[in-house]
Design a protein around this motif. Structure first.
Motif, mmCIF file in Angstrom:
data_model
loop_
_atom_site.group_PDB
_atom_site.id
_atom_site.type_symbol
_atom_site.label_atom_id
_atom_site.label_comp_id
_atom_site.label_asym_id
_atom_site.label_seq_id
_atom_site.Cartn_x
_atom_site.Cartn_y
_atom_site.Cartn_z
ATOM 1 N N ILE A 19 0.830 -1.201 0.000
ATOM 2 C CA ILE A 19 0.000 0.000 0.000
ATOM 3 C C ILE A 19 0.871 1.259 0.000
ATOM 4 O O ILE A 19 0.553 2.241 -0.667
ATOM 5 C CB ILE A 19 -0.958 0.003 1.207
ATOM 6 N N PHE A 20 1.975 1.228 0.729
ATOM 7 C CA PHE A 20 2.852 2.388 0.831
ATOM 8 C C PHE A 20 3.897 2.441 -0.278
ATOM 9 O O PHE A 20 4.818 3.254 -0.228
ATOM 10 C CB PHE A 20 3.547 2.419 2.195
ATOM 11 N N ASN A 21 3.783 1.562 -1.262
ATOM 12 C CA ASN A 21 4.672 1.543 -2.434
ATOM 13 C C ASN A 21 6.152 1.408 -2.078
ATOM 14 O O ASN A 21 6.995 2.118 -2.627
ATOM 15 C CB ASN A 21 4.463 2.793 -3.296
ATOM 16 N N VAL A 22 6.454 0.509 -1.158
ATOM 17 C CA VAL A 22 7.861 0.265 -0.857
ATOM 18 C C VAL A 22 8.473 -0.493 -2.038
ATOM 19 O O VAL A 22 7.760 -1.108 -2.825
ATOM 20 C CB VAL A 22 8.042 -0.542 0.452
ATOM 21 N N PRO A 23 9.783 -0.437 -2.188
ATOM 22 C CA PRO A 23 10.407 -1.201 -3.266
ATOM 23 C C PRO A 23 10.079 -2.695 -3.137
ATOM 24 O O PRO A 23 10.071 -3.247 -2.037
ATOM 25 C CB PRO A 23 11.909 -0.953 -3.062
ATOM 26 N N LYS A 24 9.791 -3.318 -4.249
ATOM 27 C CA LYS A 24 9.350 -4.728 -4.251
ATOM 28 C C LYS A 24 10.363 -5.648 -3.579
ATOM 29 O O LYS A 24 9.998 -6.608 -2.931
ATOM 30 C CB LYS A 24 9.088 -5.204 -5.680
ATOM 31 N N ARG A 25 11.639 -5.330 -3.715
ATOM 32 C CA ARG A 25 12.677 -6.187 -3.127
ATOM 33 C C ARG A 25 12.679 -6.160 -1.608
ATOM 34 O O ARG A 25 13.293 -7.013 -0.971
ATOM 35 C CB ARG A 25 14.049 -5.812 -3.667
ATOM 36 N N THR A 26 11.977 -5.192 -1.015
ATOM 37 C CA THR A 26 11.964 -5.081 0.445
ATOM 38 C C THR A 26 10.680 -5.610 1.082
ATOM 39 O O THR A 26 10.551 -5.577 2.303
ATOM 40 C CB THR A 26 12.157 -3.611 0.880
ATOM 41 N N PHE A 69 18.193 -3.112 8.424
ATOM 42 C CA PHE A 69 17.741 -3.346 7.057
ATOM 43 C C PHE A 69 18.004 -2.132 6.170
ATOM 44 O O PHE A 69 18.345 -2.272 4.998
ATOM 45 C CB PHE A 69 16.260 -3.704 7.028
ATOM 46 N N ALA A 70 17.839 -0.942 6.720
ATOM 47 C CA ALA A 70 18.060 0.271 5.932
ATOM 48 C C ALA A 70 19.517 0.373 5.487
ATOM 49 O O ALA A 70 19.795 0.742 4.345
ATOM 50 C CB ALA A 70 17.659 1.498 6.740
ATOM 51 N N LYS A 71 20.430 0.050 6.371
ATOM 52 C CA LYS A 71 21.845 0.070 6.006
ATOM 53 C C LYS A 71 22.166 -1.032 5.013
ATOM 54 O O LYS A 71 22.896 -0.832 4.050
ATOM 55 C CB LYS A 71 22.715 -0.088 7.257
ATOM 56 N N LEU A 72 21.617 -2.208 5.263
ATOM 57 C CA LEU A 72 21.911 -3.366 4.432
ATOM 58 C C LEU A 72 21.379 -3.205 3.012
ATOM 59 O O LEU A 72 22.053 -3.549 2.045
ATOM 60 C CB LEU A 72 21.309 -4.620 5.084
ATOM 61 N N TYR A 73 20.178 -2.659 2.874
ATOM 62 C CA TYR A 73 19.536 -2.558 1.560
ATOM 63 C C TYR A 73 19.530 -1.140 1.007
ATOM 64 O O TYR A 73 18.875 -0.877 -0.001
ATOM 65 C CB TYR A 73 18.112 -3.108 1.641
ATOM 66 N N LYS A 74 20.244 -0.226 1.678
ATOM 67 C CA LYS A 74 20.356 1.165 1.229
ATOM 68 C C LYS A 74 18.989 1.766 0.889
ATOM 69 O O LYS A 74 18.740 2.252 -0.206
ATOM 70 C CB LYS A 74 21.302 1.253 0.040
ATOM 71 N N THR A 75 18.115 1.681 1.885
ATOM 72 C CA THR A 75 16.735 2.140 1.786
ATOM 73 C C THR A 75 16.440 2.984 3.028
ATOM 74 O O THR A 75 17.031 2.741 4.081
ATOM 75 C CB THR A 75 15.779 0.917 1.757
ATOM 76 N N PRO A 76 15.534 3.954 2.939
ATOM 77 C CA PRO A 76 15.196 4.730 4.142
ATOM 78 C C PRO A 76 14.616 3.846 5.259
ATOM 79 O O PRO A 76 13.926 2.858 4.993
ATOM 80 C CB PRO A 76 14.130 5.712 3.640
ATOM 81 N N ILE A 77 14.899 4.216 6.472
ATOM 82 C CA ILE A 77 14.437 3.467 7.641
ATOM 83 C C ILE A 77 12.923 3.358 7.675
ATOM 84 O O ILE A 77 12.363 2.329 8.061
ATOM 85 C CB ILE A 77 14.961 4.124 8.939
#
Length: 142
Positions: A19-26, A69-77
């Motif tokens: 629903i929040f459109n997070v990247p599919k890989r996450t 996870f944010a550090k590992l996948y370079k995605t916002p917390i």
């Protein structure tokens, strides 16, 4: 019963990620974060902890996992933390409070509303407290 709750919390968290459109890989990681938060909440309540401190602990852990996870996948917390707290949100409690208001049972409604408010506050405090500790650790590492 425990397996069903864990599976449901995983699905709910991953669905909110959609629903929040997070990247599919996450998506799987979002679901896992929610599942861990619910399992910590369940374990805490099984150890005779009240709902508010159990929620505080689970929200704290959600932020720690989200930071990793944010550090590992370079995605916002926020991608992981929002999905991770979904199982902890006291929606059913708030619904029951409003139901009692409609039924003119104000004494019960106020008790339920206060508890829902305090659980919501515990979520917020847990998220902020973990972030503050993370910032302190980062500051001392420099």
């Amino acid at each position: 019963m425990i397996i069903e709750q864990l599976l449901t919390s995983f699905i709910a968290s991953a669905a909110f990620g959609l629903i929040f459109n997070v990247p599919k890989r996450t998506l799987i990681h979002c679901g896992a974060t929610g599942m861990v938060s619910w399992s910590i909440y369940m374990i805490s309540t099984e150890l005779s902890l009240a709902a508010i401190p159990a929620t505080l602990i689970a929200a704290f852990v959600v932020t720690v996992i989200s930071q990793l996870f944010a550090k590992l996948y370079k995605t916002p917390i926020i991608v992981f933390s929002v999905a991770g707290i979904i199982p902890l949100v006291p929606g059913g409690l708030a619904y029951d409070a409003m139901k009692h208001v409609v039924q003119d049972q104000y004494d019960i409604a106020v008790q339920l509303a206060v508890e829902a408010f305090m659980i919501s506050g515990a979520i917020a405090i847990g998220l902020v407290f973990s972030e503050v500790i993370n910032q302190l650790i980062r500051k001392t590492d420099r």
